[in-house]
Design an enzyme around this catalytic site. Structure first.
Site, PDB file in Angstrom:
ATOM      1  N   GLU A 131      -5.695   0.234  -4.442  1.00 48.58           N
ATOM      2  CA  GLU A 131      -6.320   1.338  -3.699  1.00 48.58           C
ATOM      3  C   GLU A 131      -7.364   2.139  -4.483  1.00 48.58           C
ATOM      4  O   GLU A 131      -7.196   3.345  -4.727  1.00 48.58           O
ATOM      5  CB  GLU A 131      -5.246   2.278  -3.145  1.00 48.58           C
ATOM      6  CG  GLU A 131      -4.326   1.586  -2.162  1.00 48.58           C
ATOM      7  CD  GLU A 131      -3.289   2.517  -1.547  1.00 48.58           C
ATOM      8  OE1 GLU A 131      -3.244   3.698  -1.904  1.00 48.58           O
ATOM      9  OE2 GLU A 131      -2.522   2.047  -0.689  1.00 48.58           O
ATOM     10  N   GLU A 156       1.199  -3.411   1.179  1.00 47.28           N
ATOM     11  CA  GLU A 156       1.952  -2.170   1.440  1.00 47.28           C
ATOM     12  C   GLU A 156       1.924  -1.888   2.930  1.00 47.28           C
ATOM     13  O   GLU A 156       0.879  -2.054   3.568  1.00 47.28           O
ATOM     14  CB  GLU A 156       1.310  -0.944   0.761  1.00 47.28           C
ATOM     15  CG  GLU A 156       1.456  -0.867  -0.728  1.00 47.28           C
ATOM     16  CD  GLU A 156       0.882   0.437  -1.293  1.00 47.28           C
ATOM     17  OE1 GLU A 156       0.784   1.452  -0.550  1.00 47.28           O
ATOM     18  OE2 GLU A 156       0.523   0.426  -2.470  1.00 47.28           O
TER      19      GLU A 156
HETATM   20  O1  IFM Z   1       2.959   5.953  -2.274  1.00 51.99           O
HETATM   21  C1  IFM Z   1       1.701   5.485  -1.960  1.00 51.99           C
HETATM   22  C2  IFM Z   1       1.321   4.327  -2.849  1.00 51.99           C
HETATM   23  O2  IFM Z   1       1.382   4.674  -4.201  1.00 51.99           O
HETATM   24  C3  IFM Z   1      -0.081   3.867  -2.562  1.00 51.99           C
HETATM   25  N1  IFM Z   1      -0.250   3.614  -1.149  1.00 51.99           N
HETATM   26  C4  IFM Z   1       0.215   4.588  -0.211  1.00 51.99           C
HETATM   27  C5  IFM Z   1       1.639   4.997  -0.525  1.00 51.99           C
HETATM   28  C6  IFM Z   1       2.118   6.054   0.479  1.00 51.99           C
HETATM   29  O3  IFM Z   1       1.300   7.171   0.415  1.00 51.99           O
END
Ligand code: IFM
Length: 477
Positions: free
Chosen positions: A163, A357
């Site tokens: 990210e 994710e």
């Molecule tokens: O917890 C975060 C993660 O570290 C990166 N992506 C989004 C998740 C939720 O906010």
């Protein structure tokens, strides 16, 4: 409803969010350690100093993953645990921790999916300029080399950066994440250029050094849009929102900035120009470094706006209905976005996709019966997985799904306010309790998705520990 035979089912975490032991065994500090010391920047003044104490409890955590029948676990290395100053001196104890973690995963037949950078930049390198320093790609390459030398006999699946819009944008423009800077756009683009070159250098090092043929991925988060319906003009509008010309209001969230240089070798001058008159010079040689062939694209997906085609096909965001479902974080619940995210990215970049994710925070606690009932997480995940299945059934290459997160953990500026885990963590006692969703997810994993076809909540299975051992019972609403 089944997924392909070798589909990978897993869950994800990151180092700073779970490990704790922030100064144990010579770990160096990261920008997050330093940021958490500032007053008023983290909810409740929380820090990741202890977090889930995973550094000491990794065995229990891997046993939990095994009880959930996870096939893979996505975790990140802490750069400053391995190289306390970021470069140079290597911490043997740091390496040994990840040896133990990886070996324990493999003993349980759980594939390690390793992320090299999930936001915890070494503080010692930050004071040397951090991502603004043109040396930063070389620093990241050196770190990658140490990691590849040590672990690539056992790790085959890699992600470079997680990210970039968050650690670059929230961290260097918004100032709400570490290191808490509010740079101007031109410096933001300079840091972005170096981070993307760091990705490329890291891919080169993995290809050169890995002992087993590496499967290399990158996990940007793309702000996509969902078409209001499936008419060609609305699909096109959603695609334009996702990859079209920059809209200044979206600032650093613009997806193409992090994707095109890496996957096409193109610097999106049009997007940069909207925010910045004098962005950094990016040469063809720089782009060639960024644009290394990779094997998979990690999609982190949570929520997306809905758009329709307005005048001349311009994307127009459709207002949400009042009272639409939202998560504990107040993010909208938009399962169809998972389908569109896969489709748009696959059509544009042609890479196999892994959902690196996806998940939600909700208001979970241990109930009087000792269990954690989280029907919202089951329903949310069931809907998103069905949407993913649509992409899969239509032939888009989707290779796996990692739920965010395995454990409740330190949610950055939000501290411990939000619970994202399928496993509840009592942060006072470090007691882990599998939520209903963890038991339900196991049925999904075991059936390779077939369990999604039945009503998710009513058919979840709960494993109860009694004095006579473990008993599996159907979940009763
Ligand atoms: O917890 C975060 C993660 O570290 C990166 N992506 C989004 C998740 C939720 O906010």
């Amino acid at each position: 409803m089944q997924f392909k035979e070798n589909f990978i089912w897993g869950a994800a975490t990151s180092a700073y969010q779970i490990e704790g032991s922030f100064d144990t065994d010579g770990r160096g500090l990261s920008v997050w350690d330093a940021f958490c010391e500032k007053r008023g920047v983290i909810h409740g003044g929380h820090t990741g100093k202890v977090a889930c104490d995973h550094y000491n409890r990794y065995r229990e955590d891997v046993a939990i993953m095994a009880s959930m029948k996870l096939q893979a676990y996505r975790f990140s290395f802490s750069w400053s645990r391995i190289l306390p100053e970021g470069v140079g001196r290597v911490s043997v104890k740091g390496l040994e921790f990840y040896d133990r973690l990886i070996d324990t995963l493999l003993e349980h037949d759980i594939a390690p999916y390793a992320t090299l950078f999930h936001w915890d930049f070494p503080q010692e390198l930050y004071v040397r300029g951090g991502w603004l320093n043109p040396e930063s790609p070389n620093w990241f390459a050196e770190y990658t080399s140490v990691v590849a030398d040590r672990f690539s006999d056992r790790v085959s699946d890699w992600f470079t950066l997680n990210e970039p819009p968050c650690f670059l944008g929230l961290g260097h423009v918004d100032g709400t994440h570490a290191p808490g800077l509010k740079l101007d756009w031109s410096d933001f683009f300079l840091a972005t250029k170096h981070a993307l070159m760091a990705h490329g250098r890291s891919v080169q090092v993995l290809r050169e050094k890995c002992k087993k043929t590496p499967n290399i991925g990158y996990a940007p988060i793309s702000h996509i849009a969902i078409p209001v319906d499936e008419s060609p003009e609305n699909i096109l509008a959603a695609e334009k929102f996702t990859f079209g010309t920059q809209d200044a209001a979206r600032g650093f969230w613009f997806a193409r900035l992090y994707l095109d240089p890496v996957l096409k070798g193109e610097w999106p001058e049009d997007a940069v120009a909207v925010l910045c008159k004098n962005g950094p010079k990016v040469s063809n040689a720089d782009l060639a470094v960024m644009n290394q062939p990779i094997d998979m694209l990690g999609l982190n997906f949570y929520a997306a706006p809905t758009v329709r085609a307005g005048a001349e096909g311009k994307p127009e965001v459709v207002a949400e209905n009042p009272g639409s479902p939202r998560t504990g974080f107040d993010w909208s619940i938009t399962p169809e976005g998972l389908y569109w995210s896969v489709r748009f990215h696959h059509e544009r970049y042609g890479l196999p996709v892994v959902i690196s994710e996806n998940g939600l925070s909700s208001l979970d606690w241990v109930h009087e019966d000792g269990k954690v009932h989280d029907p919202q997480r089951i329903d949310y995940t069931s809907r998103y997985l069905k949407s993913l299945h649509r992409a899969h059934a239509e032939g888009y290459a989707v290779d796996g799904y990692f739920h965010w997160s395995l454990l409740d953990n330190f949610e950055w500026a939000e501290g411990f306010k939000h619970r994202f885990g399928m496993v509840h963590v009592d942060f006072a006692t470090q007691r882990r309790t599998l939520k209903d969703s963890a038991h339900w997810y196991r049925t999904v994993v075991e059936s390779n998705g077939a369990a999604l076809a039945s009503n998710p909540v009513r058919n979840a299975v709960v494993v109860v520990e009694t004095s006579e051992g473990k008993i599996s019972t159907p979940y009763k609403c």
